[in-house]
Design an enzyme around this catalytic site. Structure first.
Site, short mmCIF file in Angstrom:
data_model
loop_
_atom_site.label_atom_id
_atom_site.label_comp_id
_atom_site.label_asym_id
_atom_site.label_seq_id
_atom_site.Cartn_x
_atom_site.Cartn_y
_atom_site.Cartn_z
N TYR A 76 5.94 -2.47 64.04
CA TYR A 76 7.14 -2.72 63.22
C TYR A 76 6.71 -3.12 61.80
O TYR A 76 7.20 -2.55 60.81
CB TYR A 76 7.97 -3.81 63.88
N THR A 92 11.93 6.11 64.09
CA THR A 92 13.12 5.62 63.39
C THR A 92 12.72 4.92 62.10
O THR A 92 13.29 5.19 61.03
CB THR A 92 13.89 4.62 64.28
N GLY A 128 25.25 -2.94 63.20
CA GLY A 128 24.33 -3.96 63.71
C GLY A 128 24.73 -5.34 63.23
O GLY A 128 25.79 -5.54 62.63
N PHE A 129 23.86 -6.27 63.49
CA PHE A 129 24.13 -7.68 63.17
C PHE A 129 24.35 -7.87 61.65
O PHE A 129 25.45 -8.18 61.20
CB PHE A 129 22.97 -8.52 63.73
N ASP A 136 25.50 4.76 62.06
CA ASP A 136 24.79 3.95 63.07
C ASP A 136 24.78 4.74 64.37
O ASP A 136 25.78 5.38 64.73
CB ASP A 136 25.51 2.61 63.26
P1 NAD Z 1 20.28 -4.73 64.35
O1 NAD Z 1 19.46 -4.18 65.47
O2 NAD Z 1 21.49 -5.50 64.71
O3 NAD Z 1 20.66 -3.60 63.31
C1 NAD Z 1 20.00 -2.37 63.22
C2 NAD Z 1 21.06 -1.30 63.32
O4 NAD Z 1 20.45 -0.03 63.14
C3 NAD Z 1 21.74 -1.26 64.70
O5 NAD Z 1 23.13 -1.25 64.55
C4 NAD Z 1 21.23 0.03 65.32
O6 NAD Z 1 22.15 0.59 66.24
C5 NAD Z 1 21.00 0.86 64.09
N1 NAD Z 1 20.04 1.96 64.29
C6 NAD Z 1 18.84 1.90 64.91
N2 NAD Z 1 18.25 3.10 64.91
C7 NAD Z 1 19.09 3.94 64.26
C8 NAD Z 1 19.06 5.32 63.93
N3 NAD Z 1 18.03 6.11 64.27
N4 NAD Z 1 20.11 5.84 63.25
C9 NAD Z 1 21.17 5.07 62.90
N5 NAD Z 1 21.26 3.78 63.20
C10 NAD Z 1 20.23 3.20 63.87
O7 NAD Z 1 19.27 -5.64 63.51
P2 NAD Z 1 19.53 -6.51 62.20
O8 NAD Z 1 18.92 -7.82 62.45
O9 NAD Z 1 20.94 -6.42 61.74
O10 NAD Z 1 18.58 -5.73 61.15
C11 NAD Z 1 19.08 -5.00 60.05
C12 NAD Z 1 17.93 -4.70 59.09
O11 NAD Z 1 17.37 -5.91 58.61
C13 NAD Z 1 16.78 -3.92 59.74
O12 NAD Z 1 16.29 -2.97 58.83
C14 NAD Z 1 15.73 -4.98 59.99
O13 NAD Z 1 14.43 -4.44 59.98
C15 NAD Z 1 15.98 -5.92 58.83
N6 NAD Z 1 15.52 -7.28 59.13
C16 NAD Z 1 16.22 -8.11 59.95
C17 NAD Z 1 15.74 -9.39 60.20
C18 NAD Z 1 16.47 -10.38 61.05
O14 NAD Z 1 15.98 -11.51 61.16
N7 NAD Z 1 17.60 -10.09 61.64
C19 NAD Z 1 14.54 -9.82 59.62
C20 NAD Z 1 13.85 -8.93 58.81
C21 NAD Z 1 14.35 -7.67 58.56
#
Ligand code: NAD
Length: 350
Positions: free
Chosen positions: A149, A95, A10-11, A31
């Protein structure tokens, strides 16, 4: 160090994997590619210290196998993004609750140190001047999917804390506030890549509500080293830490800044929330982090300003568009990569 990163395609997870590889770690990514992509990790696939396992955190056997082969775990896999949560509430809850429980179970069974990624969303509608880790959570109705969420991540934190209390699991929690940067997709409602993409395509920038809601955006390049430092600090265990940006900006000002920095001819279009989401959708007017606890623990200071963030995202989207040839990019957007003092980041973004 053998490190498992769930959600590592992911990101944030892909940037974390890059960082850990650069620190000398062996990195395994688990992932399911639901919102992540192979493109985010393609540059690491030939590295013998990097292993990608396509699978789900809901598959307890896989989680146990991968956790047992690691020294520590960063748990970032989650259903993320308001649009995704609202459209797929059940899968998202499963999830974000059962998946996390399976990671907690495995880390407890094999005595592995864990960093759990939580979110500022858990503070809900608390609009205090500065949210600290003890601030109250003010959530809307449990029947509004929008809050599921925040509810699930709150349960994750309570679970993690209980595992720490009752089983001695070494776990630290970070609450991320609107982390942005290259590789973040706008598909699930993330505002910065959406607005920058619209500016680059010369489309109106769609700002929800009156646009005066504010956020504090932080740059992924500031957040990732902090994640690593938190898990390496024993006094962080059993605790939660805010990690957010330093400057508050309204979304309408953000849109104006994006237009200016990309040299776009786009206008700004205000869109009622009910046109974007179901009627009754609720948003928080502001969300400001108090980072002092993370600052005291690891010296965390978010250094990257909003202009640099916008330019980095524009630069990455511009390069991606040039490579994919999938969107019409205004020539004037080239200005994005020439903003004074900016080092283009596109090469690191793909
Ligand atoms: P993202 O969607 O890019 O990353 C999440 C990753 O989890 C993805 O690659 C997705 O394919 C994977 N995923 C989802 N369900 C899955 C499963 N059942 N099994 C395996 N992989 C799975 O989002 P992100 O922004 O990189 O977020 C990463 C973490 O940071 C998350 O836990 C999110 O809650 C947390 N977060 C992000 C932000 C933000 O601003 N980007 C803010 C608060 C919290």
């Amino acid at each position: 160090m053998r490190t498992l990163v769930t959600g590592g395609a992911g990101f944030i997870g892909s940037h974390l994997s890059d960082y850990l590889l650069a620190q000398g770690d062996q990195v395994t990514v688990l992932d399911d590619l639901s919102t992540g992509s192979v493109q985010n990790i393609a540059h690491n696939l030939m590295d013998p210290r990097f292993h990608f396992h396509e699978g789900s955190i809901l598959d307890a056997e896989t989680v146990h196998t991968l956790v047992s082969g690691a020294d520590r775990v960063f748990h970032l896999a989650a259903a993320v993004g308001v649009k995704l949560i609202v459209e797929h509430p059940l899968t998202s809850l499963r999830t974000n609750i059962h998946g996390t429980e399976s990671v907690l179970d495995a880390c407890t069974a094999y005595k592995r140190t864990l960093l759990l990624a939580s979110t500022s969303e858990i503070y809900g509608k608390n609009e205090a001047d500065s949210l600290n880790e003890e601030s109250d959570r003010i959530l809307g109705s449990a029947l509004k999917s929008r809050w599921s969420y925040a509810a699930a991540k709150g349960i994750d934190e309570s679970f993690a804390h209980a595992y720490w209390q009752e089983f001695g699991l070494e776990v630290a929690i970070v609450r991320l506030f609107n982390t942005v940067g290259p590789r973040q997709t706008g598909r699930y409602g993330m505002v910065v890549p959406n607005l920058v993409g619209q500016a680059l395509r010369g489309e109106p920038l769609t700002v929800f509500g009156d646009g005066h809601q504010t956020r504090c955006f932080s740059y992924v390049g500031d957040i990732v080293p902090a994640l690593s430092r938190v898990i390496e600090t024993p006094s962080a265990l059993g605790q939660a830490f805010n990690l957010g940006g330093a400057h508050e900006i309204s979304i309408i000002d953000l849109a104006a800044r994006i237009i200016d920095l990309t040299g776009s001819t786009s206008t700004i279009k205000l869109v009622p929330y009910e046109n974007a989401y179901a009627a009754g959708y609720e948003d928080m007017r502001r969300r400001v982090p108090d980072n002092s606890k993370a600052n005291a623990l690891i010296g965390f200071v978010p250094r990257t300003g909003i202009d640099e963030i916008i330019v980095a995202v524009a630069d990455a989207l511009f390069s991606k568009a040039s490579l994919d040839n999938d969107i019409m990019v205004q020539a004037s957007a080239l200005r994005a990569s020439t903003v004074a003092g900016h080092e283009p980041v596109a090469s690191a973004a793909h």
